[in-house]
Structure formats: structure tokens, C-alpha cells
Design a protein around this motif. Structure first.
Motif, mmCIF file in Angstrom:
data_model
loop_
_atom_site.group_PDB
_atom_site.id
_atom_site.type_symbol
_atom_site.label_atom_id
_atom_site.label_comp_id
_atom_site.label_asym_id
_atom_site.label_seq_id
_atom_site.Cartn_x
_atom_site.Cartn_y
_atom_site.Cartn_z
ATOM 1 N N GLU A 273 31.298 47.732 1.955
ATOM 2 C CA GLU A 273 30.195 48.649 2.224
ATOM 3 C C GLU A 273 28.845 47.928 2.195
ATOM 4 O O GLU A 273 27.960 48.218 2.999
ATOM 5 N N ALA A 274 28.688 46.970 1.286
ATOM 6 C CA ALA A 274 27.448 46.190 1.241
ATOM 7 C C ALA A 274 27.304 45.349 2.512
ATOM 8 O O ALA A 274 26.204 45.252 3.081
ATOM 9 N N LEU A 275 28.388 44.756 2.959
ATOM 10 C CA LEU A 275 28.357 43.951 4.184
ATOM 11 C C LEU A 275 28.000 44.804 5.402
ATOM 12 O O LEU A 275 27.168 44.411 6.225
ATOM 13 N N VAL A 276 28.603 45.984 5.513
ATOM 14 C CA VAL A 276 28.306 46.881 6.635
ATOM 15 C C VAL A 276 26.855 47.356 6.573
ATOM 16 O O VAL A 276 26.139 47.360 7.579
ATOM 17 N N GLY A 277 26.397 47.746 5.385
ATOM 18 C CA GLY A 277 25.021 48.225 5.238
ATOM 19 C C GLY A 277 23.992 47.162 5.576
ATOM 20 O O GLY A 277 23.046 47.407 6.325
ATOM 21 N N LEU A 278 24.167 45.971 5.045
ATOM 22 C CA LEU A 278 23.224 44.893 5.340
ATOM 23 C C LEU A 278 23.293 44.465 6.804
ATOM 24 O O LEU A 278 22.276 44.097 7.396
ATOM 25 N N SER A 279 24.478 44.541 7.392
ATOM 26 C CA SER A 279 24.606 44.221 8.819
ATOM 27 C C SER A 279 23.819 45.221 9.669
ATOM 28 O O SER A 279 23.154 44.839 10.638
#
Length: 103
Positions: free
Chosen positions: A58-64
Motif C-alpha cells: 500500500e505504501a508503494l502504490v500510494g507513493l507511486s
């Protein structure tokens, strides 16, 4: 901040709205992701890595989404008075010092 890398061409309003949507959704995911951090130690104690993986993905998707939103849209602009206080004060002073005229 990155004025040298941006073109001065007119901005498509639909593209700017999409970029703002990406940035907003991305920061919401990152913010809500911190609620999941609470469950990571409990899950790891029980031998489960579900919450750790959930947080990471979720952090990776959000920052992306935030990065994509910044790449396709114009950078956020501060209100005029915030980044040009001297000109704003001069303009406000000249407007307040001019006499009112009755029509």
C-alpha cells in the motif's frame, strides 16, 4: 522549485485534475497506511507477515500515485500573497490609499 524543468505551455484542465486526483489518492493511501503499522508487530509475533506485506504494497502504490501525479501535473502553487508578499503589500497599500469615488 522545478520551474526550469516545466514547460510554459498551457495546462490541460482535465490533465491537471487527474494529476491532483492521483496526488490526493496517493497521500490518502500513505496516511491511512500508518494505521496498518499498528498491526505489524502483532502479526509478526503470531508468525504472519500479512500486515507487513499489506503496509509495504500500500505504501508503494500510494507513493507511486504521488510521483505520477507530480510528473503529469503542474506543481502546486502557493497563494499569491504567500510567495510574493512584497508585491501584495504594495498593491494592497495602493488600493487602500486611493480615495473612494462615488458614482
Amino acid at each position: 522549485m522545478r520551474e526550469g524543468t516545466r514547460s510554459k505551455a498551457p495546462v490541460d484542465s482535465a490533465l491537471a485534475e487527474l494529476a491532483l486526483c492521483f496526488r490526493t489518492l496517493g497521500w490518502m493511501l500513505v496516511g491511512i497506511d500508518w494505521l496498518i503499522v499498528v498491526f505489524i508487530p502483532v502479526g509478526l509475533t503470531d508468525g504472519s507477515t500479512l500486515w507487513a506485506w499489506w503496509f509495504a504494497i500500500e505504501a508503494l502504490v500510494g507513493l507511486s500515485l504521488v510521483v505520477i501525479g507530480n510528473a503529469i501535473g503542474e506543481p502546486e502553487q502557493l497563494p499569491h500573497a504567500a510567495h510574493e508578499p512584497q508585491q501584495h503589500r504594495a498593491r494592497a497599500a495602493s488600493a487602500s490609499s486611493s480615495p473612494a469615488t462615488a458614482s
